[in-house]
Design a protein around this motif. Structure first.
Motif, short mmCIF file in Angstrom:
data_model
loop_
_atom_site.label_atom_id
_atom_site.label_comp_id
_atom_site.label_asym_id
_atom_site.label_seq_id
_atom_site.Cartn_x
_atom_site.Cartn_y
_atom_site.Cartn_z
N GLU A 1 -7.34 0.59 0.48
CA GLU A 1 -7.71 -0.79 0.75
C GLU A 1 -9.21 -0.95 0.97
OE1 GLU A 1 -4.65 -2.67 3.69
OE2 GLU A 1 -4.75 -0.51 4.04
N VAL B 1 0.84 -1.21 0.00
CA VAL B 1 0.00 0.00 0.00
C VAL B 1 0.87 1.26 0.00
CG1 VAL B 1 -2.04 -1.00 1.11
CG2 VAL B 1 -0.36 0.16 2.52
N THR C 1 -5.49 -2.47 -2.70
CA THR C 1 -5.73 -3.86 -2.32
C THR C 1 -7.17 -4.12 -1.90
OG1 THR C 1 -3.46 -4.03 -1.57
CG2 THR C 1 -4.98 -5.70 -0.76
N TYR D 1 -7.11 -1.40 8.66
CA TYR D 1 -6.40 -1.06 7.42
C TYR D 1 -5.06 -0.41 7.72
CZ TYR D 1 -10.94 -1.58 5.04
OH TYR D 1 -12.11 -2.06 4.54
#
Ligand code: 3PG
Ligand code: CO
Length: 555
Positions: free
Chosen positions: A378, A343, A349, A372
């Motif tokens: 994400e 990330v 993701t 997260y």
């Protein structure tokens, strides 16, 4: 200083959509009637295996390759997903507890000192899974802890046992309870007031996970804390023997019971001034109880009484929540996971599974951290699992729904990595129902097909693997590998995981030409997958990661 920036891979491009598929409990074993993966129709996985030999291989998923104490330790989802996500092999909870007990350091740590303050006037309660499965806990560790705690001043001890039958053969709980009773009798000879106080099967009592069913934890709370349960017995051996007489009774699903004295009074409810240790080292199925024991503010069920206790986990179970705040052994410090790196390097993701495995592709994948890393990068989607059933009844589980979510996430083009866990072969394998496990394997394969088809459509890449074995061998075997029979001549069903290796397959139209598995990592394990995936995203893995499984040859 430290930087999250990853170096560009010299040969592989960025920007390909990658599907990372983890089949839970899908190992490689000899084809025979107890290999449900072999018996099931699994054309998608078969085609990967029969495809290009340089794009399919096996990796180790058990023992030292995933940080467990010995190579006799079967793999499990915690250590498997930890290794897959973290790209390095960390000494895992089982091993860390072994070391702390062997050196005696466990008794010098903050957690033990904290609970010890209750020993003079209060009772020490030990709650956990009673077996030698080595997945969540180990009997020998409990035995050492009992001995050590009494030597360090515990005068009154109550054990709250959860019977297994899932990581070990069904029916073995009687023997484990007998062994524990012997140990407690020896402690009593030494003047320690030590007894089993309550119990129940792990899938009925206490050991739920990912907040699937708080009633499970409540049933445990009622027995352990309040001393209330539908079944009352004078001894735990009697309890387990009697409760196993019910039709279809099974160690995993025994109802809760409490042990009572001659006056019918529970021998060990948890009260103000007591100390409590949850002796499982593995997190997922202890987090909910830890919350109930620790959180002042709590609304998941009515605790009726919230005793003022000193509570320590065997380990800290959640590094993000710092839960519990006291623990006997420091957990593995699984830092700088591939998810966190990616990330920080622009990889968006998506992760998805159904409730019973949701934390596997998030919490375990991310080094036992909930939440997260960068929320804007994400999305984690949890599909509610079927509720209150054993999964042999619904062996398809939510595989189709998970695959649809993955498909939609891939087609949305909002994500660079779409990661799923398909639970079927594991969750149904654990029930020991062979027919249902065959259906489960097919359902997982159907889901793989949908995801691979979608990857085909968008020109992406797939990485298909598994976290450990389970459904590929459903029978207990002797040293020669022959099925073991019980005294009635029936085969002994293996509900647990295995020591088998698992497949890794790569492919898809986005895979650069010349990418193939290296031949110089023959002992590769799950921890080698993270660097592999980073490469396919166009990055070099950090230098201390286990080496990549792939190379790029010019052609
Ligand atoms: C469980 O918790 O269900 C089993 O003990 C281990 O299964 P898992 O490692 O696949 O979650
Ligand atoms: Co499992």
């Amino acid at each position: 200083g430290f930087s999250w920036k990853l170096n560009d891979h010299p040969k592989l491009p960025k920007g390909k959509i990658i599907a990372v598929v983890v089949l839970d409990g899908w190992g490689e074993a000899n084809p025979n009637q107890y290999n449900c993966i072999h018996v099931a129709e699994t054309p998608a996985m078969d085609s990967l295996k029969k495809g290009a030999p340089e794009k399919w291989r096996l990796v180790k998923a058990h023992g030292k390759a995933v940080g467990l104490p010995t190579d006799d330790d079967m793999g499990n989802s915690e250590v498997g997903h930890n290794a897959l996500g973290a790209g390095r092999i960390f000494a895992q909870g089982a091993k860390l507890v072994d070391l702390a007990l062997a050196s005696g350091k466990i008794y010098e740590g903050e957690g033990f000192k904290y609970i010890k303050e209750s020993f003079e006037t209060g009772t020490l309660h030990l709650i956990g899974l009673l077996s030698d499965g080595g997945v969540h806990s180990r009997l020998d560790q409990l035995q050492l802890l009992l001995k050590g705690a009494s030597e360090h001043g515990a005068k009154r001890i109550r054990v709250h046992v959860l019977t297994d039958g899932r990581d070990v053969l069904d029916g073995t709980s009687i023997g484990f309870v007998e062994t524990l009773e012997n140990d407690l009798a020896k402690l009593r000879e030494k003047g320690v007031d030590a007894q089993i106080a309550s119990g129940g099967g792990r899938m009925q009592v206490t050991m739920d996970r990912y907040e699937n069913d708080w009633d499970v934890v409540k049933r445990g709370w009622d027995a352990q804390v309040l001393g209330e349960a539908p079944h009352k017995f004078k001894s735990a051996v009697e309890a387990v023997k009697k409760l196993r007489e019910a039709p279809n009774a099974n160690d995993q699903y025994l109802p809760p019971f409490v042990i009572v004295d001659d006056n019918g009074k529970p021998v060990g409810p948890i009260v103000d001034g007591d100390a409590v240790v949850t002796f499982n080292f593995r997190a997922d199925r202890m987090v909910m109880l830890a919350k109930a024991l620790e959180y002042e503010d709590f609304d998941k069920f009515d605790r009726v009484r919230f005793p003022k206790i000193r509570y320590s986990g065997m380990l800290q179970y959640d590094g993000e929540l710092k839960l519990p705040s006291h623990y006997l052994v420091s957990p593995p410090e699984i830092d700088r996971t591939s998810g966190e790196y990616l990330v920080h390097n622009g990889v968006r993701t998506f992760a998805c599974s159904e409730t019973v495995k949701f934390g596997h592709v998030t919490f375990f994948w991310n080094g036992n951290r909930s939440g997260y890393f960068k929320q804007e990068m994400e999305e984690y989607v949890e599909i509610p699992s079927d509720f209150g059933i054993t999964f042999n009844v619904e062996p398809k589980m939510k595989a189709l729904e998970i695959a649809e979510k993955a498909r939609d996430a891939i087609l949305s083009r909002k994500f660079d990595q779409v990661r799923v866990n398909l639970p079927n072969s594991d969750m149904v394998g654990h029930t020991g129902d062979i027919e249902a496990t065959i259906v489960a394997c097919k359902a997982a394969d159907d889901a793989v097909k949908m995801i691979l088809d979608t990857i085909e459509q968008v020109g992406g890449i797939y990485v298909v693997t598994a976290d450990h074995g389970n459904a590929e061998d459903m029978v207990k075997r002797n040293k020669k590998g022959e099925p073991l029979l019980d005294k009635n001549g029936n085969i002994q069903i293996l509900t647990s995981h295995t020591l088998q290796p698992v497949p890794v397959a790569i492919g898809g139209p986005g895979l650069a030409p010349g990418v193939r598995f290296r031949e110089d990592v023959p002992d590769g394990g799950l921890a080698n997958v993270a660097a592999t995936v980073m490469n396919l995203h166009g990055f070099e893995a950090p230098a201390d990661y286990e080496s990549t499984l792939i190379e790029v040859v010019d052609n």
